[in-house]
Design a protein around this motif. Structure first.
Motif, PDB file in Angstrom:
ATOM      1  N   PHE A  25       0.834  -1.205   0.000  1.00  0.00           N
ATOM      2  CA  PHE A  25       0.000   0.000   0.000  1.00  0.00           C
ATOM      3  C   PHE A  25       0.869   1.255   0.000  1.00  0.00           C
ATOM      4  N   CYS A  26       1.925   1.245   0.809  1.00  0.00           N
ATOM      5  CA  CYS A  26       2.822   2.398   0.876  1.00  0.00           C
ATOM      6  C   CYS A  26       3.523   2.634  -0.460  1.00  0.00           C
ATOM      7  N   ASP A  27       3.909   1.556  -1.133  1.00  0.00           N
ATOM      8  CA  ASP A  27       4.564   1.688  -2.436  1.00  0.00           C
ATOM      9  C   ASP A  27       3.621   2.311  -3.461  1.00  0.00           C
ATOM     10  N   ARG A  28       2.361   1.877  -3.446  1.00  0.00           N
ATOM     11  CA  ARG A  28       1.381   2.452  -4.375  1.00  0.00           C
ATOM     12  C   ARG A  28       1.146   3.926  -4.062  1.00  0.00           C
ATOM     13  N   THR A  29       1.087   4.226  -2.774  1.00  0.00           N
ATOM     14  CA  THR A  29       0.876   5.613  -2.356  1.00  0.00           C
ATOM     15  C   THR A  29       2.043   6.491  -2.785  1.00  0.00           C
ATOM     16  N   LYS A  30       3.248   5.968  -2.612  1.00  0.00           N
ATOM     17  CA  LYS A  30       4.441   6.729  -2.991  1.00  0.00           C
ATOM     18  C   LYS A  30       4.440   7.033  -4.486  1.00  0.00           C
ATOM     19  N   ALA A  31       4.132   6.031  -5.296  1.00  0.00           N
ATOM     20  CA  ALA A  31       4.114   6.222  -6.750  1.00  0.00           C
ATOM     21  C   ALA A  31       3.064   7.257  -7.147  1.00  0.00           C
ATOM     22  N   LYS A  32       1.900   7.203  -6.495  1.00  0.00           N
ATOM     23  CA  LYS A  32       0.836   8.157  -6.803  1.00  0.00           C
ATOM     24  C   LYS A  32       1.262   9.581  -6.455  1.00  0.00           C
ATOM     25  N   PHE A  33       1.901   9.744  -5.307  1.00  0.00           N
ATOM     26  CA  PHE A  33       2.328  11.070  -4.882  1.00  0.00           C
ATOM     27  C   PHE A  33       3.417  11.626  -5.799  1.00  0.00           C
ATOM     28  N   VAL A  34       4.341  10.783  -6.207  1.00  0.00           N
ATOM     29  CA  VAL A  34       5.417  11.247  -7.087  1.00  0.00           C
ATOM     30  C   VAL A  34       4.832  11.760  -8.399  1.00  0.00           C
ATOM     31  N   ASP A  35       3.826  11.064  -8.923  1.00  0.00           N
ATOM     32  CA  ASP A  35       3.159  11.519 -10.149  1.00  0.00           C
ATOM     33  C   ASP A  35       2.487  12.869  -9.922  1.00  0.00           C
ATOM     34  N   ARG A  36       1.883  13.039  -8.757  1.00  0.00           N
ATOM     35  CA  ARG A  36       1.208  14.304  -8.455  1.00  0.00           C
ATOM     36  C   ARG A  36       2.211  15.444  -8.296  1.00  0.00           C
ATOM     37  N   VAL A  37       3.344  15.143  -7.698  1.00  0.00           N
ATOM     38  CA  VAL A  37       4.388  16.165  -7.556  1.00  0.00           C
ATOM     39  C   VAL A  37       4.881  16.600  -8.932  1.00  0.00           C
ATOM     40  N   ASP A  38       5.084  15.644  -9.818  1.00  0.00           N
ATOM     41  CA  ASP A  38       5.533  15.971 -11.173  1.00  0.00           C
ATOM     42  C   ASP A  38       4.493  16.825 -11.901  1.00  0.00           C
ATOM     43  N   VAL A 173       8.061   6.562   3.271  1.00  0.00           N
ATOM     44  CA  VAL A 173       7.105   7.172   2.359  1.00  0.00           C
ATOM     45  C   VAL A 173       7.037   8.683   2.554  1.00  0.00           C
ATOM     46  N   ALA A 174       6.652   9.106   3.747  1.00  0.00           N
ATOM     47  CA  ALA A 174       6.437  10.535   3.983  1.00  0.00           C
ATOM     48  C   ALA A 174       7.691  11.355   3.692  1.00  0.00           C
ATOM     49  N   ARG A 175       8.833  10.909   4.199  1.00  0.00           N
ATOM     50  CA  ARG A 175      10.062  11.674   3.974  1.00  0.00           C
ATOM     51  C   ARG A 175      10.498  11.613   2.518  1.00  0.00           C
ATOM     52  N   THR A 176      10.285  10.460   1.900  1.00  0.00           N
ATOM     53  CA  THR A 176      10.657  10.331   0.492  1.00  0.00           C
ATOM     54  C   THR A 176       9.858  11.297  -0.368  1.00  0.00           C
ATOM     55  N   ILE A 177       8.556  11.372  -0.101  1.00  0.00           N
ATOM     56  CA  ILE A 177       7.703  12.271  -0.875  1.00  0.00           C
ATOM     57  C   ILE A 177       8.035  13.727  -0.560  1.00  0.00           C
ATOM     58  N   ALA A 178       8.282  14.017   0.718  1.00  0.00           N
ATOM     59  CA  ALA A 178       8.657  15.384   1.098  1.00  0.00           C
ATOM     60  C   ALA A 178       9.944  15.792   0.396  1.00  0.00           C
ATOM     61  N   ALA A 179      10.885  14.854   0.296  1.00  0.00           N
ATOM     62  CA  ALA A 179      12.144  15.136  -0.401  1.00  0.00           C
ATOM     63  C   ALA A 179      11.895  15.366  -1.889  1.00  0.00           C
ATOM     64  N   THR A 180      10.952  14.612  -2.451  1.00  0.00           N
ATOM     65  CA  THR A 180      10.608  14.792  -3.865  1.00  0.00           C
ATOM     66  C   THR A 180      10.018  16.172  -4.100  1.00  0.00           C
ATOM     67  N   ILE A 181       9.179  16.627  -3.162  1.00  0.00           N
ATOM     68  CA  ILE A 181       8.619  17.977  -3.261  1.00  0.00           C
ATOM     69  C   ILE A 181       9.742  19.010  -3.245  1.00  0.00           C
ATOM     70  N   SER A 182      10.695  18.820  -2.342  1.00  0.00           N
ATOM     71  CA  SER A 182      11.819  19.757  -2.250  1.00  0.00           C
ATOM     72  C   SER A 182      12.650  19.756  -3.529  1.00  0.00           C
ATOM     73  N   ASP A 183      12.854  18.575  -4.095  1.00  0.00           N
ATOM     74  CA  ASP A 183      13.693  18.455  -5.286  1.00  0.00           C
ATOM     75  C   ASP A 183      13.012  18.990  -6.544  1.00  0.00           C
ATOM     76  N   ARG A 184      11.684  18.811  -6.634  1.00  0.00           N
ATOM     77  CA  ARG A 184      10.979  19.144  -7.872  1.00  0.00           C
ATOM     78  C   ARG A 184      10.267  20.496  -7.832  1.00  0.00           C
ATOM     79  N   ILE A 185       9.774  20.892  -6.664  1.00  0.00           N
ATOM     80  CA  ILE A 185       8.961  22.105  -6.579  1.00  0.00           C
ATOM     81  C   ILE A 185       9.787  23.333  -6.217  1.00  0.00           C
TER      82      ILE A 185
END
Length: 275
Positions: A25-38, A173-185
């Motif tokens: 579930f966490c892996d699916r959530t992570k993938a969904k969030f990364v797509d949304r960040v992009d 998950v949470a930190r990975t996505i937060a890091a993605t936000i920092s890297d992309r946004i």
């Protein structure tokens, strides 16, 4: 409901299966969030473009978000990670502040307003994911504690720590996505603090890059040369200042500053003319 287990291995097999499902579930959530960040990054690249008037508003939004740091806080014992409720409370305070000072209301483009709503929703959902992981970690500890109480097998100690850490760590998950936000946004709108001269602590004015790669305002270097301060003010590389000349002007950096900081450069130009 009481489920009799024939052996201890059955308990751990069942527990491992539940952890595996949560991981999936966490892996699916992570993938969904990364797509949304992009997707948000693509929208923001247009909405916060230097060609549009919302760039400065977005710079203020991102600067406030960075300074607030909803994920961490400073305490008397050092920095610590906020819990999900604490992070959500900090984020709501940030939003209230931006509304109170009129920053959000200053967004002129419809795309900018939509991007801001998207950004808020994404952060709030990310906090929900963080809460999900925290609750699962608590549940895991309680399950093992109850198991130990009934069996005296000390499963809390013997159950693989790595499995627990990997499965329900907020970092996963949470930190990975937060890091993605920092890297992309965040890099979409450069922040002023990243382009300050280490001598005058204001925006680079005609930036000159020394042989040691440190950058300074041309006027700061001229003043240093007049005072015969020949070494780099940052790393003390010998003769780096005195050897600087017109060819050391960083043209690409100057172009970036002119594109993203036109107001600040205009003010810096006036200051230079007054000196």
């Amino acid at each position: 409901v009481m489920v009799p287990l024939e052996q201890d291995a059955e308990f751990f097999s069942s527990l491992h299966s539940q952890i595996h499902d949560a991981d999936a579930f966490c892996d699916r959530t992570k993938a969904k969030f990364v797509d949304r960040v992009d997707s948000l990054a693509r929208t923001l690249t247009i909405a916060a473009s230097p060609k549009d008037k919302d760039m400065y508003v977005w710079r203020e939004i991102i600067r406030t978000f960075l300074e607030t740091d909803i994920w961490m806080e400073d305490t008397s014992e050092g920095r610590r990670e906020r819990s999900a409720p604490e992070a959500l409370r900090a984020f709501h305070q940030l939003r209230h502040h931006l509304l109170q000072i009129g920053t959000v209301q200053s967004l002129r483009l419809a795309a900018s307003r939509d991007a801001y709503i998207h950004f808020v929703q994404m952060v709030e959902e990310l906090v929900t994911v963080k809460r999900f992981q925290e609750l699962n970690a608590v549940a895991m500890r309680k399950i093992l504690k109850k198991h130990d109480k009934r069996t005296h097998l000390q499963a809390q100690i013997t159950f693989p720590n790595l499995l627990l850490a990997d499965s329900f760590s907020v970092q996963d998950v949470a930190r990975t996505i937060a890091a993605t936000i920092s890297d992309r946004i965040i890099p979409i709108v450069p922040q002023l603090d990243d382009y300050l001269c280490p001598v005058c602590y204001s925006l680079f004015w005609k930036p000159v890059r020394l042989s040691c790669s440190h950058v300074f305002c041309v006027r700061c270097l001229v003043k240093a040369q007049r005072r015969e301060l020949n070494d780099c003010p940052v790393c003390r590389e010998p003769m780096a200042v005195v050897q600087a000349h017109a060819d050391n002007m960083d043209a690409s950096l100057l172009n970036l500053l002119e594109l993203y900081f036109p107001k600040e450069l205009k003010e810096k130009r006036k200051e230079s003319e007054r000196e």
